[in-house]
Design an enzyme around this catalytic site. Sequence first.
Site, mmCIF file in Angstrom:
data_model
loop_
_atom_site.group_PDB
_atom_site.id
_atom_site.type_symbol
_atom_site.label_atom_id
_atom_site.label_comp_id
_atom_site.label_asym_id
_atom_site.label_seq_id
_atom_site.Cartn_x
_atom_site.Cartn_y
_atom_site.Cartn_z
ATOM 1 N N GLY A 121 0.656 -1.199 0.147
ATOM 2 C CA GLY A 121 -0.106 -0.212 0.057
ATOM 3 C C GLY A 121 1.067 1.309 0.019
ATOM 4 O O GLY A 121 0.612 2.301 -0.761
ATOM 5 N N ASP A 122 1.636 1.222 0.896
ATOM 6 C CA ASP A 122 2.854 2.349 0.705
ATOM 7 C C ASP A 122 3.493 2.582 -0.573
ATOM 8 O O ASP A 122 3.566 3.643 -1.066
ATOM 9 C CB ASP A 122 3.865 2.331 1.971
ATOM 10 N N SER A 123 4.057 1.651 -0.934
ATOM 11 C CA SER A 123 4.849 1.418 -2.184
ATOM 12 C C SER A 123 3.752 2.145 -3.422
ATOM 13 O O SER A 123 4.303 2.972 -4.251
ATOM 14 C CB SER A 123 5.222 0.308 -2.404
#
Length: 406
Positions: free
Chosen positions: A168-170
């Site tokens: 999700g962060d990436s």
Amino acid sequence: MSIRPLDGVRVLELGNYIAAPTAGRILGDFGAEVIKVERPKAGDELRNWRLYGGDTSMLYRTINRNKKSITLDLRTEAGRGIVLDLIRRCDVLLENFRPGMLEKWGLGPEVLNEANPDLVITRISAYGQTGPLSERPGFAAVAEAVGGLRELVGDPDRPPVRTGVSIGDSIAGIYAAFGTVMALFQRERRAESETPVPLRERVIDVALNEAILSVMESLVPDYLAYGIQRERVGGRMEGIAPSNAYPCADGTSIIIGGNGDAIFQRYMAVIDRPDLAADPDLQDNAGRWRNRERLDAAIGEWTVRHTRDEALKLLDAAAIPCGPIYTAADIVADEQYRARNMIQSFTVDVGAPEPKAVGFPGIVPVIGEQSLPIRSVGPDLGEHTREVLSGLLGMSEAEIDALEAR
């Protein structure tokens, strides 16, 4: 190689953890000067995540490559003043604080815009800068659940699981980098006509949950159009068959995607099942999905009689999409990654008596046939503080000493 499309772009990164630093890493990979602001003494918490030796994790070194590190205390007036001085000399601000935090520090978009009317402000948060959930904190684990991904990962008879990386962060970081470059491109085009870009169009607002939702394909349309609630299907993909992981004789597993109609015919010939190739119920993907258990059983009976290399060789010869399930050791030894310069070596401190040569993943996408060279891995905490404050802001050594003392 000197291919640096973003050469001349200067970015001030106020982000921690993974999302905003991923955006900064991508911009830095392609030539932008990225100045990462970290807390004095502690720095970005990522420095200690998966830290197996030394004082800086390989995770931090990877995500913060091609950057400079300076330390400033944004809770102080002096620290915030220096941020504004730097903003006047930057093209982009990256941040992933909880919405309202920059405003609380007196560094909201309007203040930043007064300091630099051309500044692109890229903000990453759990749920975005607006809406009823905007002020709620959240990490990627929550965003992956709210965005619809977690419900689809794992086996149907077990609770949902998470992917092994902070996807999700990436994904949010990739969208943030794209949004930043898009805003810079718009700024350049407007400059030709001498029409400034208004502030609201220079604020890029990336929400973690929306980044996940955007890659969920037709999850929502399928529900609204047909009432379909997708469920976990293990190693398969809903509505696509045969496509799965299959065990081999040597204890390994391989991935085979034989779901195209023409591919399926060749696939069944390889595993010596002409009866399945001719079965009228298996001539299209919908029929194969209904019969997925029968198909996977037949394929598994074939793969388990061959080693990984034997099975892949036979499948490759028939142009069946397939591949091994790699570990880190497999990736490091792979000729394809090596040919495209996708593992690049740097000597870093790993906590041993001597520094060690460590391979880091290369730059994507490729320009010029091979991954561009990584200029430097994630810096030591505050490594470039004096360089930036003196070279960019013209501060004297005495002034920097006094700042550090405060």
